[in-house]
Design a protein around this motif. Structure first.
Motif, PDB file in Angstrom:
ATOM      1  N   LYS A 155     -15.107  -2.339   4.275  1.00 46.41           N
ATOM      2  CA  LYS A 155     -13.790  -1.982   3.758  1.00 46.41           C
ATOM      3  C   LYS A 155     -12.886  -1.438   4.851  1.00 46.41           C
ATOM      4  O   LYS A 155     -11.691  -1.732   4.923  1.00 46.41           O
ATOM      5  N   LEU A 156     -13.472  -0.615   5.751  1.00 40.49           N
ATOM      6  CA  LEU A 156     -12.674  -0.055   6.852  1.00 40.49           C
ATOM      7  C   LEU A 156     -12.187  -1.154   7.788  1.00 40.49           C
ATOM      8  O   LEU A 156     -11.034  -1.146   8.246  1.00 40.49           O
ATOM      9  N   LEU A 157     -13.026  -2.103   8.035  1.00 37.51           N
ATOM     10  CA  LEU A 157     -12.652  -3.216   8.897  1.00 37.51           C
ATOM     11  C   LEU A 157     -11.534  -4.043   8.272  1.00 37.51           C
ATOM     12  O   LEU A 157     -10.589  -4.469   8.954  1.00 37.51           O
ATOM     13  N   GLU A 158     -11.630  -4.229   6.955  1.00 43.96           N
ATOM     14  CA  GLU A 158     -10.579  -4.979   6.269  1.00 43.96           C
ATOM     15  C   GLU A 158      -9.236  -4.243   6.336  1.00 43.96           C
ATOM     16  O   GLU A 158      -8.176  -4.834   6.536  1.00 43.96           O
ATOM     17  N   ARG A 159      -9.297  -2.918   6.185  1.00 43.19           N
ATOM     18  CA  ARG A 159      -8.058  -2.130   6.250  1.00 43.19           C
ATOM     19  C   ARG A 159      -7.454  -2.185   7.636  1.00 43.19           C
ATOM     20  O   ARG A 159      -6.233  -2.278   7.812  1.00 43.19           O
ATOM     21  N   LEU A 160      -8.288  -2.106   8.658  1.00 43.26           N
ATOM     22  CA  LEU A 160      -7.776  -2.204  10.040  1.00 43.26           C
ATOM     23  C   LEU A 160      -7.128  -3.560  10.290  1.00 43.26           C
ATOM     24  O   LEU A 160      -6.061  -3.651  10.929  1.00 43.26           O
ATOM     25  N   ASN A 161      -7.734  -4.583   9.806  1.00 47.08           N
ATOM     26  CA  ASN A 161      -7.156  -5.922   9.973  1.00 47.08           C
ATOM     27  C   ASN A 161      -5.805  -6.032   9.263  1.00 47.08           C
ATOM     28  O   ASN A 161      -4.855  -6.625   9.762  1.00 47.08           O
TER      29      ASN A 161
ATOM     30  N   LEU B 122      -3.729  -3.474   8.551  1.00 51.17           N
ATOM     31  CA  LEU B 122      -2.747  -2.678   9.307  1.00 51.17           C
ATOM     32  C   LEU B 122      -2.275  -3.403  10.555  1.00 51.17           C
ATOM     33  O   LEU B 122      -1.091  -3.361  10.907  1.00 51.17           O
ATOM     34  N   GLU B 123      -3.177  -4.061  11.224  1.00 49.49           N
ATOM     35  CA  GLU B 123      -2.810  -4.816  12.428  1.00 49.49           C
ATOM     36  C   GLU B 123      -1.834  -5.929  12.070  1.00 49.49           C
ATOM     37  O   GLU B 123      -0.851  -6.192  12.803  1.00 49.49           O
ATOM     38  N   ALA B 124      -2.051  -6.555  10.930  1.00 49.34           N
ATOM     39  CA  ALA B 124      -1.145  -7.623  10.495  1.00 49.34           C
ATOM     40  C   ALA B 124       0.239  -7.052  10.163  1.00 49.34           C
ATOM     41  O   ALA B 124       1.272  -7.641  10.498  1.00 49.34           O
ATOM     42  N   GLU B 125       0.275  -5.864   9.523  1.00 49.68           N
ATOM     43  CA  GLU B 125       1.553  -5.237   9.199  1.00 49.68           C
ATOM     44  C   GLU B 125       2.315  -4.845  10.466  1.00 49.68           C
ATOM     45  O   GLU B 125       3.540  -4.995  10.552  1.00 49.68           O
ATOM     46  N   VAL B 126       1.602  -4.317  11.438  1.00 52.81           N
ATOM     47  CA  VAL B 126       2.242  -3.946  12.714  1.00 52.81           C
ATOM     48  C   VAL B 126       2.842  -5.179  13.370  1.00 52.81           C
ATOM     49  O   VAL B 126       3.956  -5.141  13.903  1.00 52.81           O
TER      50      VAL B 126
END
Length: 443
Positions: free
Chosen positions: A34-40, A42-46
């Motif tokens: 789940k943490l990895l999915e959230r990081l991915n 956030l990276e897409a939003e940035v």
């Protein structure tokens, strides 16, 4: 049965061990995923935000370029249109008619109607030409036309204007600012402040004038150099002459200060040499000089040295609210005018003094009646005095008291009624009381 029980027990133990080792590994894998999915995410939003920021910056840069191009085009349009732009011009002035009843030496009479058109032509913010004529009917029924002023104003700076030509004298306030009939609160000029008085009417020459702010306060200045006064009726004539009768130039001016917005306090001066005989030399091609006629009084000053003429004075004006309160004082003397006498020494100097104080109040705030709101009572008292010449003293010296009531149809149309008391110092002259009416229109 015992053997099976032992085998089942072993199997149960192995399964239990396997289960106990496998459950923690599965439990730790779910939060990491789940943490990895959230990081991915956030990276897409940035990345999306960076893309939008880049797009916005590009649009802003394009907008700035468009604005810059539009400004350049506007400047070019102004530069192209400006040379062919016509001069701005304006017509102003005033006119008046009246009637006067007198119990003195003067007859009851309709006073001559006057028409004073003023023309203004301006080129850009560089030069302003202004001129005023006075057209009136004299006592003989003839039409008189007088050039009140004709001047070029060079707009040098926000605080400085250079004036060239014939202009109203900067000495004092009345002649330059108040003499138009629709501005003057009384029917006529104060004693000594009109034609034939002590106050200079106009000047021909150059003048530098303007205003200088000092903190929240303001100073105004006027400095003029011109042809100056001449000898004539009343001793000295202080009207603008188109040609000088001596090499001396008159220096005059006024300095004023505003302690607050509604109050102005000023001081004036004029100094000049007065020639006893005004003679104009003709052009180089003329066989004889052209002599300027100065009335019969010039003959009295022939072959006499030039005199020293000095004038000074002060004035004050308060125009706060409905009040219009003014006062002026002028003092002049003419010395060393005429040849010295062996028996009496130097000739006696001539001196002039004139002053007045005036107050007017508009009744617009004391009643709801439209009739009363348009009324303005006015009162004025002044004196004109000459010393050093017996004939001039008898002709000139007087005290004058005016009381009047004005009705303003509009800010530039006024009907004035006045009662004037003239008290002459000469015993052979009877005092005079005059009832005056005047309609004046400013445009």
């Amino acid at each position: 049965m015992r053997a099976i029980s032992r085998g089942g027990l072993v199997v149960c133990l192995l399964c239990t061990t396997a289960l106990s080792l496998g459950v923690p590994a599965y439990a730790d894998e779910t939060p990491q995923t789940k943490l990895l999915e959230r990081l991915n995410a956030l990276e897409a939003e940035v990345k999306q935000l960076k893309a939008k920021l880049t797009e916005t910056s590009q649009r802003a840069e394009q907008t700035d370029k468009r604005a810059e191009r539009a400004e350049k085009q506007a400047k070019k349009a102004v530069e192209v249109a400006d040379p062919v732009r016509p001069n701005a011009w304006h017509l102003a002035g005033y006119a008046d008619v009246g009637i006067e009843f007198s119990d003195g030496e003067n007859s009851d009479t309709f006073t001559s109607g006057k028409f004073n058109p003023a023309f203004h032509f301006q080129y850009k913010d560089l030069i302003l030409f202004e001129s005023e004529f006075e057209v009136s009917t004299n006592s003989n029924g003839e039409t008189d036309m007088v050039l009140e002023y004709s001047q070029l104003d060079f707009l040098l700076h926000d605080n400085a204007v250079l004036v060239a030509g014939k202009f109203l004298s900067p000495v004092g306030q009345f002649q330059e600012r108040l003499h138009p009939s629709w501005i003057n609160r009384s029917v006529n000029a104060p004693a000594g402040f009109g034609h034939g008085g002590i106050q200079p009417i106009s000047e021909v020459g150059l003048m530098l004038r303007g205003g200088v702010p000092v903190g929240e306060r303001m100073f105004t200045y006027s400095v003029a150099v011109g042809n100056g006064p001449r000898a004539g009726h009343g001793g000295v004539e202080v009207e603008g002459f188109g040609r000088d009768d001596n090499s001396n130039k008159a220096i005059s001016g006024r300095l004023a200060f505003f302690p607050f917005d509604d109050l102005e306090i000023g001081g004036s001066l004029l100094t000049a040499k007065v020639a006893p005989e005004a003679e104009e030399g003709g052009d180089d091609h003329d066989e004889e000089p052209v002599v300027d006629d100065h009335d019969e009084a010039d003959e009295l000053f022939e072959d006499q040295p030039q005199g020293d003429y000095n004038l000074w004075g002060f004035d004050a004006a308060y125009t706060g609210g409905n009040w219009d309160i003014r006062a002026e004082y002028l003092n002049a003397d003419l010395k060393n005018f005429g040849e010295a006498d062996e028996d009496h020494g130097e000739p006696e100097p001539l001196s002039w003094k004139a002053w007045y104080a005036q107050a007017a109040y508009r009744l617009s705030d004391i009643s709801d009646s439209p009739l009363i709101q348009r009324l303005e009572p006015v009162v004025r008292y002044g004196q004109f005095k000459v010393a050093g010449d017996h004939e001039l003293e008898e002709e000139t010296n007087e005290k004058r008291f005016n009381v009047g009531l004005n009705y303003w149809f509009s800010p530039s149309v006024v009907v004035k009624t006045g009662l004037e008391f003239r008290n002459y110092e000469a015993e052979e002259r009877d005092d005079d009381t005059r009832l005056q009416f005047q309609l004046s229109y400013g445009f």
